[in-house]
Scaffold this motif. Structure first.
Motif, short mmCIF file in Angstrom:
data_model
loop_
_atom_site.label_atom_id
_atom_site.label_comp_id
_atom_site.label_asym_id
_atom_site.label_seq_id
_atom_site.Cartn_x
_atom_site.Cartn_y
_atom_site.Cartn_z
N CYS A 1 0.84 -1.22 0.00
CA CYS A 1 0.00 0.00 0.00
C CYS A 1 0.87 1.25 0.00
N MET B 1 -0.84 7.22 -1.36
CA MET B 1 -2.27 6.97 -1.47
C MET B 1 -2.97 7.13 -0.12
N LEU B 2 -2.32 6.63 0.94
CA LEU B 2 -2.91 6.74 2.27
C LEU B 2 -3.04 8.20 2.70
N ILE C 1 -6.11 9.72 1.04
CA ILE C 1 -7.36 9.27 1.68
C ILE C 1 -7.54 9.92 3.04
N GLU C 2 -6.45 10.01 3.79
CA GLU C 2 -6.51 10.61 5.12
C GLU C 2 -6.93 12.08 5.07
N THR D 1 -10.74 12.34 5.18
CA THR D 1 -11.41 11.45 6.13
C THR D 1 -11.67 12.17 7.45
N ASN E 1 -7.39 3.81 7.94
CA ASN E 1 -6.03 3.52 7.50
C ASN E 1 -5.76 2.01 7.57
N ILE F 1 -7.86 0.13 4.82
CA ILE F 1 -7.37 0.36 3.46
C ILE F 1 -6.13 -0.51 3.20
N TRP G 1 -15.16 6.25 0.18
CA TRP G 1 -14.97 4.89 -0.34
C TRP G 1 -14.74 4.91 -1.85
N HIS H 1 -13.56 7.29 -3.57
CA HIS H 1 -12.22 7.86 -3.75
C HIS H 1 -11.16 6.76 -3.60
N CYS H 2 -11.32 5.93 -2.57
CA CYS H 2 -10.36 4.86 -2.33
C CYS H 2 -10.28 3.91 -3.54
#
Length: 863
Positions: free
Chosen positions: A319, A323-324, A327-328, A331, A340, A343, A383, A385-386
């Motif tokens: 991962c 990317m994390l 997303i964070e 969120t 986190n 994912i 979601w 977006h993920c």
């Protein structure tokens, strides 16, 4: 009130908004964790200009050391309309109770603040640098509010940083309400004639107002004018377009505030100020869209971050951190850690599913998390977006077409699962709201039919738990309403909790008002979290209501609870009043019945007396008017008779001379002339009386040209008009034809003209008489006016009375205007009014329906 555990009070203006609900949720979650009682005092903004809100302020007096151990105050909400000095005085009045302030730093109390600057600064730079907006306007909050001042200063600083000059005409003051947003559009576009390319609102409520007003003006958002808000209230996620805003850690404020006030109570040292961060949330209203193009435009080193071939990935470290981070960034703070973890797990199992060509594992993990409470507060867009980022960062070996196909299908299935989950979730919420609406409607209707307090209590005990209210207590102030919480008494009229109705002895239901409820009621509950609302009707304070908030609910539920409880309150109050007044009313009714009989007898006598007085007045008037000409006629006839007897005597005695005969002829001629004139006058009077009495509707009705008919009337009066040399002006459409009674119009015109000639002008005066006629909405509008001497104010009310005249010397009978009044109001079904003053002429305004009263009724029946 005996306390088994700490009881913390929370002062707030309202509780039904997406700002207040998360704060309450944060407080209550922490209260459950730490085993703390919560009392929420809902008292409106202090010194609000809205009376219904200002009347609620009384509830803040109930937060005393008798009921609470510590206090959390939403100073940013309740202090809209007062200065910092006034707010400080208000907070100091609660000493020595430990106080924590939310949103504003006040005096020496401990404060939980939100760092407004980073999120707003990020948003403004995003608007200017990402979207290229160069004319940003700002809608600020109340001028004395700390958060409002800080947000305005941040706006100024960001403009300076981007080399955009600050212009005062682009700043509009607001009040943190939707109407301020609407007003801001009007002020900017209509009054100041400036057109910004983006309007930044200092809170979401005003952003909602901006959205509504701009859309009402058909101004496209964001293409013509973009908008942003502040707070990230729930409705911003569901508007069209969705509203870009600043995310506040609202839930965390409530939780942290409770931790700090408990730490103070336990003697711990705490910082004077605790600051929580904000974050910009970019949505459609600023020009941002959730699409692959948007994701690809994020400044990332794609060559270093993007995984080109799944076959080369080590599942253990699969991962990407970039990317994390993305997303964070979008969120909610309370969900970052859990999301986190999931994912990372999803990403690892997604790769494994592709390698194994079996997607069940990753699908099971996804559904398990979606259906758990850990997913609460995570929006569908996060979601989606993920999954879009999965697609962006992963790229299977293009040579393996089978693996590529499976990869695409699995992504589509995962997106479909997420879409279906949130579709069902929204459908369930809608169904739940409909169910609550049905309960509210049925309960409200049932309450209107309740006749006793026992019935009301029984119904509420059954129904309120269905909408989340399992405890409820109503108390009314004793006495005449002059009270103070620390000195007055209250009486409990409704009480139930999770165990059912609470039965108290008669001597227990009356208690000191500052206790909120009788002794031991709250002490018997393991843990409680209650709203406290003031009860009032108009400007009269009535009592207080306590009810539980045992679960976090949506805006609709809380509004329904308040409305339903108000319905119950009205039922309770009126039932109490009816019981107290029943005996008194029965005695009063007896007295009224006796009085009514006496009044009826008196009324009958008065009516009969009035009839006789009216008849007597009419008879006296008729007798007076006819008596004069008839008396003169009798005198003339008697004189003529005497002359006849004298000439007959001379003739019979053969003593008649020429002089006798000449004298007889002369005197007889005078007597005959006098007799004829007065008999003719009496005849005319009697004929006028007949006209008043005879039903004018017996006249033959016909179609006729109104102007032509009036011209004929004026021609018939020409001889009399020539004597006065008055000027007559007639304004009437020559093509106007009506179906009515021409004789009635003859009487109206003739009598009004003669009235002007006799009473309106002095001898030798030349005047102007104007007659204007037109139709409007099937009504003839008739205006007659002269410029004569006018009518004294004291006589205006009498002019339509029979025999009233101000000029009897000119042979005025006082019947002309009475005749006109009868014809207009009775025969033609119209209205007439007179306007005049001494020296300013006289005007009569007449309205006559084109259809008579009988015709209108017939016309309605035929339909």
């Amino acid at each position: 009130m005996k306390k088994k555990r700490p009881t913390i009070g929370f002062l707030t203006d309202w509780v039904e908004s997406s700002y207040h609900l998360p704060i309450l949720a944060g407080i209550n979650e922490k209260a459950i964790e730490l085993d703390v009682n919560i009392l929420t005092f809902v008292g409106g903004a202090i010194n609000s200009p809205h009376n219904y809100e200002k009347l609620r302020n009384i509830i803040y007096q109930f937060a005393t050391s008798r009921t609470i151990d510590g206090l959390i105050i939403s100073t940013g909400s309740i202090g809209h309309y007062i200065t910092d000095v006034q707010l400080t005085e208000f907070i100091n009045s609660y000493q020595p109770i430990p106080v924590v302030s939310l949103s504003q730093e006040i005096g020496s109390v401990h404060s939980i603040l939100v760092d407004n600057k980073p999120g707003l600064h990020e948003m403004i730079l995003h608007l200017i640098k990402k979207h290229g907006y160069s004319k940003p306007a700002f809608v600020s909050g109340p001028e004395n509010n700390q958060e409002s001042i800080l947000r305005l200063n941040t706006y100024k600083e960001a403009l300076s940083e981007c080399n955009i000059p600050f212009k005062q005409e682009f700043v509009v003051p607001g009040k943190f309400i939707a109407q301020s947003g609407k007003d801001a559009v009007r002020i900017l576009l209509d009054e100041r004639r400036v057109k910004p390319d983006v309007i930044i609102a200092a809170n979401d409520g005003m952003a909602m107002g901006l959205l509504e007003e701009l859309q009402d003006r058909n101004i496209s958002i964001p293409y013509e004018i973009a908008i942003t808000g502040f707070d990230d209230q729930l409705p911003c996620q569901f508007t069209n377009p969705t509203i870009s805003t600043i995310k506040q850690p609202i839930r965390e404020q409530g939780s942290k505030a409770l931790e700090i006030v408990l730490a103070i109570l336990s003697g711990k040292t705490v910082p004077k100020v605790t600051t929580l961060p904000t974050k910009a949330i970019f949505r459609e209203s600023c020009g941002c869209y959730i699409s692959m193009e948007e994701y690809h435009s994020i400044s990332l080193k794609k060559n270093e971050s993007k995984i080109e071939d799944i076959s080369s990935i080590s599942i253990k470290n699969s991962c990407p951190e970039e990317m994390l981070k993305q997303i964070e960034a979008i969120t909610p703070m309370g969900n970052k850690v859990e999301l986190n973890k999931i994912i990372r797990t999803l990403f690892r199992n997604f790769i494994k599913s592709i390698e194994d060509k079996n997607g069940n594992t990753v699908i099971k993990i996804l559904k398990s998390f979606l259906y758990s409470k850990k997913n609460t507060g995570i929006e569908e867009r996060i979601w989606q977006h993920c999954i879009s980022l999965f697609r962006f960062y992963l790229n299977p070996d293009q040579k393996d077409k089978e693996k590529k196909k499976f990869y695409e299908e699995l992504l589509d299935i995962i997106k479909l699962i997420i879409t279906e989950y949130y579709t069902r979730l929204n459908s369930n919420l809608f169904i739940e709201r409909e169910s609550v609406t049905d309960i509210y409607r049925d309960t409200s209707e049932a309450l209107t039919a309740m006749n006793s307090m026992e019935e009301i209590a029984g119904l509420l005990e059954r129904r309120l738990p269905e909408i989340g209210i399992s405890s409820c207590y109503f108390s009314l102030y004793e006495g005449n309403g002059k009270y103070h919480p620390s000195s007055s008494l209250s009486r409990l009229v409704l009480a139930f909790n999770r165990q059912g109705s609470i039965i108290l002895n008669e001597d227990e239901v009356t208690f000191p008002t500052e206790q909120l409820v009788p002794n031991n009621i709250l002490g018997s509950i393991d843990r409680f979290s209650l709203y406290i609302d003031p009860l009032f009707s108009g400007t009269q304070q009535l009592g207080i209501a306590l009810y539980d908030i045992d679960r976090e609910t949506g805006l609709t539920f809380d509004i329904m609870r308040r409305i339903l409880l108000n319905s119950a309150l009205k039922g309770a109050i009126y039932t109490q009043k009816l019981k107290k007044q029943a005996a008194h009313m029965e005695e009063t009714n007896k007295q009224l019945r006796k009085t009514l009989k006496t009044l009826k007898k008196t009324q009958d006598k008065l009516v009969e007396s009035e009839k006789m007085a009216a008849l007597g007045g009419l008879v006296a008037g008729v007798a007076h008017e006819i008596n004069t000409p008839l008396g003169i006629s009798v005198t003339a006839a008697s004189h003529l008779q005497k002359l006849t007897e004298e000439i007959a005597h001379h003739y019979a005695s053969d003593s008649m001379k020429k002089s006798h005969f000449e004298h007889f002829i002369l005197d007889a001629g005078k007597a005959t002339s006098m007799l004829l004139v007065n008999l003719e006058r009496a005849y005319k009077l009697i004929n006028s009386f007949k006209k008043i009495a005879v039903n004018q509707s017996l006249e033959k009705r016909k179609q006729f040209a109104l102007r032509k008919h009036i011209e004929e009337i004026l021609l018939s009066l020409n001889t009399r008009l020539k004597e006065t040399n008055h000027h007559i002006i007639l304004e009437c459409d020559k093509d106007l034809e009506i179906d009515s009674y021409p004789g009635c119009f003859t009487q109206i015109i003739s009598n009004l003209l003669i009235n002007s000639l006799i009473h309106g002008y002095s001898t030798g005066t030349r005047g102007t008489i104007t007659i204007k006629i037109h139709t409007r909405d099937n009504v003839i509008m008739f205006r007659y006016s002269d410029d004569g001497i006018g009518i004294e104010k004291k006589n205006l009310k009498k002019i339509f009375e029979p025999f009233f005249t101000s000029n009897r010397a000119k042979a005025g009978t006082g019947l002309g205007l009475h005749l006109v009044y009868n014809i207009v109001t009775h025969t033609l079904g119209g209205t007439i009014r007179c306007m005049s003053s001494k020296g300013n002429g006289t005007t009569f305004v007449i309205t006559i329906p084109i259809l008579s009263q009988d015709d209108s009724a017939h016309h309605a029946q035929s339909k």
